[in-house]
Design an enzyme around this catalytic site. Sequence first.
Site, PDB file in Angstrom:
ATOM      1  N   HIS A 126      18.167  90.167 122.439  1.00 26.26           N
ATOM      2  CA  HIS A 126      17.408  89.914 121.220  1.00 26.26           C
ATOM      3  C   HIS A 126      18.031  90.740 120.098  1.00 26.26           C
ATOM      4  CE1 HIS A 126      13.944  90.123 118.456  1.00 26.26           C
ATOM      5  NE2 HIS A 126      13.416  89.110 119.113  1.00 26.26           N
ATOM      6  N   GLN A 206       9.595  90.904 127.678  1.00 20.79           N
ATOM      7  CA  GLN A 206       9.305  89.721 128.466  1.00 20.79           C
ATOM      8  C   GLN A 206       9.074  90.018 129.937  1.00 20.79           C
ATOM      9  OE1 GLN A 206       8.696  86.916 127.016  1.00 20.79           O
ATOM     10  NE2 GLN A 206       9.423  87.529 124.987  1.00 20.79           N
ATOM     11  N   LYS A 229       2.780  90.654 123.024  1.00 24.93           N
ATOM     12  CA  LYS A 229       3.282  89.750 124.062  1.00 24.93           C
ATOM     13  C   LYS A 229       2.536  89.950 125.383  1.00 24.93           C
ATOM     14  CE  LYS A 229       7.890  89.696 121.968  1.00 24.93           C
ATOM     15  NZ  LYS A 229       7.888  88.355 121.383  1.00 24.93           N
TER      16      LYS A 229
END
Length: 410
Positions: A126, A206, A229
């Site tokens: 990212h 993630q 998230k």
Amino acid sequence: MNAPAAISTLPDLRGDFPGMITHDGTPWHYLDTAATAQKPRAVIEAMGRTLGENYATVHRGVYSRSAEMTQAYENARRTIANFLGGSENEIVFTRGATEAINLVANTWGRANLKPGDRILISQLEHHSNIVPWQMLAEATGARIDVCPLTDDHQIDLDVAEAKLTEGHKLVALCHVSNVLGSVLDAPRAAKLAHNVGAKLLLDGCQSAPHMSVDVAKLDCDFYVFSAHKLYGPTGIGALWARSDILDAMPPWEGGGAMIDRVTFEKTTYAPAPQRFEAGTPAIGEAVAFAAAADYISAVGLDRLHAHEAELVERLRRELGAMNDVTLFGPADSAGIVSFAIDDIHPHDLGTILDEANVAIRAGHHCAQPLMDYFKVPATARASFGLYSTHDDIDALLEGIARTRRIFGKA
């Protein structure tokens, strides 16, 4: 379209999430959890109580509600530490994973890197795990190496092993790719980094929402992730770092709360982690962050991972049967399926799907070097959460069929 019988034991949790219904009362097929997760009522209510009847500042007041709020804030730190298998003195609250990485770069990085030192990152990172290191390299004279991917779109640790030298001081890798869902063999990455005396930073944005995380077993030195998230609020995240490393790091931002004693001649600083939390903190966000961690822990990370694996397997199988679809990432991706349809731009697909209450992500996903690697401008990405069901996949597939008809590709 007939969905296969569920193999996971995860209950239907959509009723806990008020955002999963559209304004006209119909179901919203939300497949963009990798960007940000919907919030359960437990998190919303925790935030409301903290901003309402429980509200007071922390670490300052001598009155009882301030003391109670301070306790709740520090309890949140303990909850997040336990969620990762760490200790509360190893958790720094930040505005998110991006700030956590920048904190490491501007404290540990500036204190430890010099001209000629090297940083290893990978092709699938990212932007938040690329740009801070580029800025650090420009400031210190360090250099950046990029590890390629394997044929099945994993970080190639064999190449990483060959690249790593004693000149490398830091390895910064994504634990789970936000585009591909590929899962890093973190313990091996840690071993490779430590063999040459380098530290390992893991971007856990993630991984923390999709699988059990134990920083001791991962053997990393830094771990960062964001609350939003993890079904929590925006504006807060956490840096976990080994206590000995954190204790040796200089402060980054100056102000209230991070000091021991201030005079015009000299200022001394509070111990870690308070040294890195200048100013009034995000109190409500921290308490709600902990509520999110408690919620997902009660559901069970292993059950959640099995549930998402079932959905990923089905969607990849259905898309893989389409001749004009290209799939990216490994077959066992963690909750994420990225794909492209020939001659249909992902933005067009996303716009048409939205008309049917299906929300996917379309774009470069803050991973432009990865798009360049695949020689595509963008991908479509469907990402699952604990509220996702086979109905969402059905709606997505029906939307793809409708998009094909609109483009004359039926």
